[in-house]
Each structure stands twice: as C-alpha cells, then as structure tokens.
Design an enzyme around this catalytic site. Structure first.
Site, PDB file in Angstrom:
ATOM      1  CG  HIS A  43       7.679  -6.328   0.364  1.00 47.79           C
ATOM      2  ND1 HIS A  43       6.575  -5.767  -0.215  1.00 47.79           N
ATOM      3  CD2 HIS A  43       7.868  -7.498  -0.297  1.00 47.79           C
ATOM      4  CE1 HIS A  43       6.117  -6.556  -1.167  1.00 47.79           C
ATOM      5  NE2 HIS A  43       6.903  -7.606  -1.246  1.00 47.79           N
ATOM      6  CD  GLU A  72       3.873  -4.229   3.017  1.00 38.35           C
ATOM      7  OE1 GLU A  72       2.913  -3.559   3.381  1.00 38.35           O
ATOM      8  OE2 GLU A  72       4.627  -3.912   2.073  1.00 38.35           O
ATOM      9  CG  HIS A 200       3.893   1.313  -3.955  1.00 34.61           C
ATOM     10  ND1 HIS A 200       4.703   0.201  -3.757  1.00 34.61           N
ATOM     11  CD2 HIS A 200       4.414   1.951  -5.019  1.00 34.61           C
ATOM     12  CE1 HIS A 200       5.643   0.167  -4.676  1.00 34.61           C
ATOM     13  NE2 HIS A 200       5.501   1.230  -5.464  1.00 34.61           N
TER      14      HIS A 200
HETATM   15  C1  LIG Z   1       3.594  -3.646  -0.985  1.00 36.50           C
HETATM   16  C2  LIG Z   1       4.288  -2.402  -1.219  1.00 36.50           C
HETATM   17  O1  LIG Z   1       3.808  -1.514  -1.871  1.00 36.50           O
HETATM   18  C3  LIG Z   1       5.622  -2.166  -0.619  1.00 36.50           C
HETATM   19  O2  LIG Z   1       6.027  -3.170   0.213  1.00 36.50           O
HETATM   20  C4  LIG Z   1       6.640  -1.931  -1.631  1.00 36.50           C
HETATM   21  O3  LIG Z   1       6.519  -2.890  -2.616  1.00 36.50           O
HETATM   22  C5  LIG Z   1       8.035  -1.914  -1.057  1.00 36.50           C
HETATM   23  O4  LIG Z   1       8.824  -2.930  -1.566  1.00 36.50           O
HETATM   24  P1  LIG Z   1      10.238  -2.573  -2.203  1.00 36.50           P
HETATM   25  O5  LIG Z   1      10.980  -1.766  -1.167  1.00 36.50           O
HETATM   26  O6  LIG Z   1      10.877  -3.905  -2.465  1.00 36.50           O
HETATM   27  O7  LIG Z   1      10.000  -1.779  -3.444  1.00 36.50           O
HETATM   28  N1  LIG Z   2       3.225  -1.180   1.827  1.00 36.53           N
HETATM   29  C1  LIG Z   2       3.942  -0.088   1.277  1.00 36.53           C
HETATM   30  C2  LIG Z   2       5.266   0.012   1.900  1.00 36.53           C
HETATM   31  O1  LIG Z   2       5.608  -0.692   2.825  1.00 36.53           O
HETATM   32  C3  LIG Z   2       6.221   1.024   1.457  1.00 36.53           C
HETATM   33  O2  LIG Z   2       6.086   1.352   0.110  1.00 36.53           O
HETATM   34  P1  LIG Z   2       7.053   2.533  -0.420  1.00 36.53           P
HETATM   35  O3  LIG Z   2       6.815   3.741   0.462  1.00 36.53           O
HETATM   36  O4  LIG Z   2       8.470   2.033  -0.268  1.00 36.53           O
HETATM   37  O5  LIG Z   2       6.647   2.762  -1.833  1.00 36.53           O
END
Ligand SMILES: CC(=O)[C@@H](O)[C@H](O)COP(=O)(O)O
Ligand SMILES: NCC(=O)COP(=O)(O)O
Length: 247
Positions: A43, A72, A200
């Site tokens: 992401h 993402e 998440h």
């Molecule tokens: C969309 C989502 O829920 C994840 O991609 C989460 O936001 C991780 O991103 P970060 O690692 O920047 O918190």
């Molecule tokens: N789309 C959610 C993700 O990639 C990971 O979220 P998190 O486990 O880091 O909260």
C-alpha cells in the site's frame, strides 16, 4: 480456500527507520511465498514512509507467475507531488489486482471505505483505466456499504471490506453486531456479482471467527498483526542463534 495476501508495508517501515536495505523486503516476500501465501500486498503512500515506487517494481518482478500481487492505494494521492501515483505504478507493474482506497495523503493508516453512491462517477474512469491495463479492480468499503450494482456496472470485480471496526469490536468482546454487518455486506456484494475480500487489523486471534461468518471469502490481506506475530514467533529461535555464536 481463502487466499492469504501478506502485506509487507511494515517490513519497509523497519528498513526505512535506518536507511539501507535491512530488513530486506524481497527476502521477506520470498519467505512468505515459500511458506505458501497466495499473494503479496503493498500500500504505497505518497509520503513514502514505507513502500517506495522501487519496492513496488521489485515485488512485481518476484511475484509474477508465482503468486497474486495486490497494490492498494488512493489513485489521487500525491497528485501534486513527485510520487508517481497508483495508476502509473499499475501501468508499469501490471499487478493482479488494484484495490482503490480513499485515503488522504497524510493519513496514518486507512480508516474508511468509499461511499459508492457518492463516489461512483469519480471512480468510473479510474476503474476503466485499470481494467484496460489488465488488473482486477477491488474497492475498499465499510461494512454496511450499498451501491454494489453501480460498482459492477462500471467494471468493479471485488470489494474489500474494511475490518478495522470488526477487529476493534472483537478485542472489546462485542463482536456479534459488527460481524453480522460484515456478513450482510458480503452477501449483498456477492448477490450483485462481486467477489469479497477483507482486510485491516485481521490477526490470528480474530481471523477464524471472521472467516467462519463470511462464506466464499475470496482473499484477506494482512500486514500489521502478521508482521508483529512473526516477530514474537521468531524471537526465541533468533535469540538462541545469537547465544550459540556467543558460546
Ligand atoms: C487498506 C488497508 O486497510 C491497508 O492497506 C492498510 O491501510 C495498510 O496500510 P498501512 O500499512 O500504511 O497502515
Ligand atoms: N488491506 C489490508 C491490508 O493490506 C493490511 O492491513 P493491516 O493488516 O496492516 O491492518
């Protein structure tokens, strides 16, 4: 079987905290792939606090032909900066899937999904561009979201349910209402023709309950908890290895 896509953002957080290349994000991804995960997720954010454009490119190369690759982010993020942007990165790296997330540029982490009724016209050309590139397109939505038929009509193939509130409810021991909301959202999305992802704050503690409630759950992307758990679960072996060297 639900596909596990490991989000490696947090490996990059650790690496960037010192500069240099350790811990190595590609080695971490290879380890996850060798362990049997079905995908790698990143992401990238415009402030490049963790995943950088070069990471996106390097991970595309090592995942291709082996596991799914999910990028993402907000397609508008960094529009005024030097960050290449999500659509440009997708065009260059051709991931399996792009998950659009409505983050603000400086947001610490994702905390909400799209309002499909309000955002559908804005999303339409972006979804078309990503479909032209050959990516599967998923939209990050809150539990309780509506407007799935409109999403299908513009070419969206999946949703990702934002599970932050579910994880919070689970921790507080009041999971039922939010779990039912997620299950109802998944059912309505599937009825409209969408496959359902989730992510998440999912963890070993809360994932089983979630999966049992969502028949046909296509994919979970997990990073924050998984990387933390990997530290705990690998710590004893690592300490023993150091002690061996010091004997
Ligand atoms: C969309 C989502 O829920 C994840 O991609 C989460 O936001 C991780 O991103 P970060 O690692 O920047 O918190
Ligand atoms: N789309 C959610 C993700 O990639 C990971 O979220 P998190 O486990 O880091 O909260």
């Amino acid at each position: 079987m639900t596909l596990l896509s490991v989000n490696v953002n947090k490996i990059a957080v650790l690496r960037n905290s010192r500069g240099g290349s350790e811990p190595d994000i590609l080695r971490a991804a290879h380890t996850c792939i060798d362990a049997g995960c079905g995908g790698i997720t990143v992401h990238p954010r415009p402030d490049q606090r963790h995943i950088r454009p070069d990471d996106v490119r390097a991970l595309a190369a090592i995942t291709r032909g082996r596991v799914e690759y999910n990028i993402e982010g907000n397609p508008f993020a960094g529009a005024r900066g030097s960050y290449p942007g999500l659509i440009e990165l997708a065009r260059e790296t051709k991931p399996t899937q792009v998950t659009l997330v409505p983050d603000g540029d400086g947001q610490i982490t994702s905390d909400h999904g799209f309002d499909l009724t309000r955002d559908i016209d804005t999303l339409k050309p972006l979804v078309a561009a990503l479909r032209d590139i050959g990516c599967r397109v998923s939209l990050f939505v809150d539990s309780g979201a509506t407007g799935f038929e409109a999403a299908v009509a513009i070419g969206v193939q999946r949703i990702e349910i934002y599970t932050g509130p579910y994880a919070q409810a689970f921790e507080e021991g009041r999971v039922q209402e939010e779990l039912e909301r997620c299950a109802d959202t998944a059912r309505r999305a599937q009825y409209a023709g969408l496959a359902v992802n989730a992510g998440h704050d999912l963890s070993q503690a809360n994932l089983g309950t979630f999966k049992a409630a969502i028949p046909g759950l296509a994919e979970v992307s997990i990073g924050h908890a998984l990387i933390g758990e990997a530290l705990y679960e690998g710590m004893a072996t690592t300490v023993r290895n150091y002690l061996q060297i010091l004997r």
